[in-house]
Design an enzyme around this catalytic site. Structure first.
Site, PDB file in Angstrom:
ATOM      1  CB  SER A  54      -0.951   0.131   1.368  1.00  0.00           C
ATOM      2  OG  SER A  54      -1.897  -0.826   0.926  1.00  0.00           O
ATOM      3  CE  LYS A  57      -4.729   1.908  -0.771  1.00  0.00           C
ATOM      4  NZ  LYS A  57      -4.066   0.590  -0.702  1.00  0.00           N
ATOM      5  CB  SER A 118      -4.213   1.855   3.956  1.00  0.00           C
ATOM      6  OG  SER A 118      -3.385   1.360   2.923  1.00  0.00           O
ATOM      7  CE  LYS A 243      -1.336   4.180   2.428  1.00  0.00           C
ATOM      8  NZ  LYS A 243      -1.438   2.870   3.650  1.00  0.00           N
TER       9      LYS A 243
END
Length: 434
Positions: A54, A57, A118, A243
């Site tokens: 993720s 992202k 997320s 993140k």
């Protein structure tokens, strides 16, 4: 598709890697960077390409913020959820926020769910809104990666999921078993661009919990200060992003950023052993950065290198002019290395004559070159963006003005030069007789 991909099992060292003595880091690959200058403070196998999960992202966040900046969309733009992201949100294995169809969601709502929780489905919905389809959005991701100069990347979807998890929904033109790939260096570069180009992104990533469609959603970044309950033990002063990531293939990874006393660091750890480990290893990196390095002014504005502070002037009322640094020379310095730096002048050859003189008239503050901070220690400090040795420069300027001499003085000078040349020639001739 522009991409530079290596086998995820290949391990090699970069010539720019820096290793701290007795520094044991439990991550397959990692990097620590000064977010202001891009100076790499620590790295471990930073060019090994791995699935970022993720952390992908961050590129989606960047492109959404860019679209807002361009006016293509706004925070208040609304969109509804198509069948593809709805099916992802309805799948319990993806543990999403539970999107509804025939319901208007604002860009801000979707962005917060993506950046804080997320969420995969909201990420896809934003990709479709910005580009029309996830396929076209993936093309944008790879194009932007090239523009940023990321050395190692492959984007095949907007979320960081493996394409096999998306099944028939995978973006057209991508392989069924493909996955996103980034190196720690490329991930850090992406984070660097995100927080420097769009610092407002940190206003969202620093949120611990928020409301989405009547429910409370929580940030997966346990290092944020003031996380609730059990998670409070992982909090780290100054962390405000960035993140997390996890898939079976990627393992546990994390891109973090923290600021203390005006000094911001970016860290990346990839393929750690557990949810907890990615934060524990990041804390080691931050401790190393904040405890061992600080931004210092090594040479003030107006600094002059001894015996190099004067520049000869031609066709001027004065024969020389002094030069100095326009601004202070500062960099992130490791403890005890202050004396490992010196200053080197680089004069602009286009502004000087062949014999190294500057032609009048000269104005005070004219740039005549640059002053470079030169490191002569044992470490190998590279720049994240260029991949080359870290380089810190400031303008080199004149300290005063020099007017152009009038025609009479120039003529006298020319006559003097003529007779000087004649005399020198005569002396050489006479010497030749003997």
């Amino acid at each position: 598709m522009a991409a530079f991909v290596f086998s995820v099992m290949v391990v090699f060292s970069s010539p720019g890697s820096t290793y701290a003595a007795s520094f044991d880091l439990g991550a397959k690959s990692a990097i620590l960077v000064d977010a202001n200058t891009g100076k790499v403070l620590f790295s471990k196998e930073p060019d090994l390409t791995l699935p970022p999960a993720s952390m992908t992202k961050m590129m989606t966040e960047y492109l959404v913020l860019e679209a807002i900046e361009k006016g293509t969309i706004s925070w208040d733009t609304t969109t509804q959820i198509s069948d593809y992201p709805y099916s992802i949100s309805a799948n319990p294995s993806f543990s999403g926020v539970g999107l509804k169809q025939n319901h208007d969601y604002t860009v801000r709502e979707l962005y917060e769910a993506m950046a804080i929780n997320s969420d995969n489905a909201t990420t896809i919905a934003l990709a479709e809104l910005v580009a029309g389809s996830e396929k076209d959005f993936v093309d944008m991701m790879n194009k932007k990666a090239k523009e940023m100069g990321l050395p190692d990347y492959q984007f095949v979807n907007s979320t960081g999921l493996s394409n096999k998890d998306l099944g028939e929904n995978r973006p057209k033109g991508t392989e069924a078993d493909a996955t996103n790939l980034l190196s720690a260096r490329s991930t850090a570069m992406l984070a660097y661009h995100l927080i420097n180009d769009y610092p407002e992104s940190l206003e969202v990533t620093s949120v611990t919990t928020t409301k989405f469609d009547g429910q409370t959603i929580q940030n997966w970044n346990w290092m944020l200060p003031n996380m609730p309950g059990y998670l409070k033990q992982f909090g780290y002063d100054g962390v405000d992003g960035l993140k997390t990531g996890f898939t079976d293939l990627a393992g546990y990874c994390f891109t973090g950023t923290a600021e203390r006393d005006g000094q911001r660091l970016i860290s990346v750890v990839m393929k750690t052993d557990s949810k907890e480990a990615r934060f524990q290893e990041t804390a080691k990196l931050f401790n190393y950065g904040f405890q061992q390095f600080s931004t210092k002014e090594l040479y003030p504005a107006g600094y002059q290198v001894k015996d190099q502070s004067e520049l000869k002037v031609t066709k001027g009322k004065e024969d020389q002019v002094e030069v100095e640094t326009k601004s202070a020379l500062k960099t992130m310095v490791k403890n005890g290395e202050e004396k490992q730096y010196s200053v080197k002048y680089h004069f602009d050859k286009d502004k000087l004559t062949k014999d190294g003189k500057i032609t009048a008239p000269v104005k005070k503050g004219d740039k005549v070159g640059t002053a470079e901070l030169v490191y002569k220690g044992d470490e190998k400090y590279t720049n994240l963006l260029s991949g080359k040795p870290q380089k810190t420069t400031v303008d080199l300027v004149t300290t005063s003005s020099v007017e152009k001499a009038n025609w009479f003085m120039l003529a006298l000078g020319g006559i003097g030069d003529f007779f000087s040349d004649v005399f020198t020639g005569a002396v050489d001739t006479v010497k030749g007789w003997f």
